[in-house]
Scaffold this motif. Structure first.
Motif, short mmCIF file in Angstrom:
data_model
loop_
_atom_site.label_atom_id
_atom_site.label_comp_id
_atom_site.label_asym_id
_atom_site.label_seq_id
_atom_site.Cartn_x
_atom_site.Cartn_y
_atom_site.Cartn_z
N TYR A 80 -9.53 3.87 -1.95
CA TYR A 80 -8.40 3.32 -3.17
C TYR A 80 -8.50 4.33 -4.16
O TYR A 80 -9.67 4.85 -4.83
N SER B 210 -3.20 1.72 -8.88
CA SER B 210 -2.31 0.85 -8.72
C SER B 210 -1.14 1.06 -9.47
O SER B 210 -1.28 1.75 -10.53
N ALA C 204 1.72 -5.35 2.62
CA ALA C 204 0.48 -6.08 3.18
C ALA C 204 0.91 -7.46 3.49
O ALA C 204 1.94 -8.05 3.41
N LEU D 41 -6.09 -4.76 2.51
CA LEU D 41 -5.33 -3.45 2.24
C LEU D 41 -5.79 -2.15 2.93
O LEU D 41 -4.78 -1.48 3.55
N CYS E 220 -3.97 -2.80 6.28
CA CYS E 220 -2.66 -2.49 6.02
C CYS E 220 -2.34 -0.95 6.10
O CYS E 220 -1.22 -0.54 6.69
N ILE F 257 1.00 -1.25 0.16
CA ILE F 257 0.00 -0.03 -0.02
C ILE F 257 0.86 1.33 0.04
O ILE F 257 1.99 1.14 0.41
#
Length: 264
Positions: free
Chosen positions: A195, A198, A168, A174, A177, A135
């Motif tokens: 979120y 990525s 993680a 996530l 984390c 993360i």
């Protein structure tokens, strides 16, 4: 493999995530017979495609490969995001082959499979390229953003400050984390975790998953083993931050844009 003389992109890697570029600092593109003779002699294999052309991959070994090789980060710094992504994929595959020469179950030698990117031992145990989920999170506190200087890329004369990140753990979501890493590294609690996006991060095999979060409580307390320092910064007094092309820079920009939008 026997090389085709068709045009393609050539990803020649050596040492530790170092990539061979042309004298002009660009990724080699064209026919194999246009490459330098010592590069033509390397064993290549196709690993992807780009702009309708095959992407060829070769590993010249773990020793220092020479001055013509640069860190694959240079492609990111040049703003060539797709070239950087492909070079990162190439490096992760090279690293996978280097680190899986023997089976972790039986100890026997491993060899590449024919139909997919995997390694198989004589007993039939198959392993795939390792991907480590991480993360990375930008934390907002009112009109400021939390940024930290990490030991691994700290320069006393011009420190780089960035957002927080971490791997993680087994059995952890996530979002859990995010909360754990922020608390462990800076001693604060966060809320409204959401979120964003990525980014594969090939150093050597991370997948960075970016989040935004809001400060929820606690006093700033720096984990000395991980960080040199951390503080809250406003948009008009930012330190040096990560370059464009990184998900860290994107998270910082999104946070600062949200702060600006909320200003009267």
């Amino acid at each position: 493999m026997t090389l085709s003389l068709d045009e393609g992109f050539w990803f020649v890697l050596g040492g530790e995530n170092r990539l061979w570029l042309t004298a002009a600092g660009t990724l080699p593109k064209g026919r194999c017979d246009a490459l330098p003779s010592h590069i033509q002699a390397v064993n290549f294999e196709v690993f992807d495609s780009w702009q309708g052309l095959p992407c060829y991959l070769a590993d010249v070994g773990e020793d220092e490969p020479g001055d013509a090789f640069v860190s694959i980060r240079q492609l990111m710094e040049q703003g060539d995001e797709e070239a950087f992504r492909l070079a990162g994929r190439a490096w992760q595959l090279v690293n996978f082959h280097r680190t899986h020469r023997f089976c972790g179950r039986c100890g026997g030698a491993m060899s590449p499979t024919d139909r997919e990117w995997a390694m198989r031992c004589e007993a039939g145990h198959v392993v795939y390229p390792r991907i480590s989920p991480c993360i990375i999170v930008a934390v907002r506190k009112g009109s400021q953003i939390l940024l930290a200087a990490h030991h691994r890329h700290y320069r006393e004369d011009d420190p780089l400050f960035t957002v927080l990140a971490g791997f993680a753990e087994a059995g952890e979501s996530l979002e859990q984390c995010v909360a754990r890493e922020v608390f462990e590294e800076c001693g604060i609690e966060v809320s409204n975790i959401r979120y964003v996006a990525s980014q594969p991060w090939p150093f050597p095999h991370s997948l960075m998953m970016g989040f935004l979060a809001d400060y929820a409580g606690g006093e700033l307390r720096v984990q000395q083993e991980e960080l040199v320092s951390a503080d809250y910064f406003s948009a008009d007094n930012l330190p040096r931050i990560p370059p464009d092309g990184t998900i860290a820079r994107r998270l910082i920009r999104l946070t600062l844009d949200a702060i600006k939008a909320d200003m009267p």
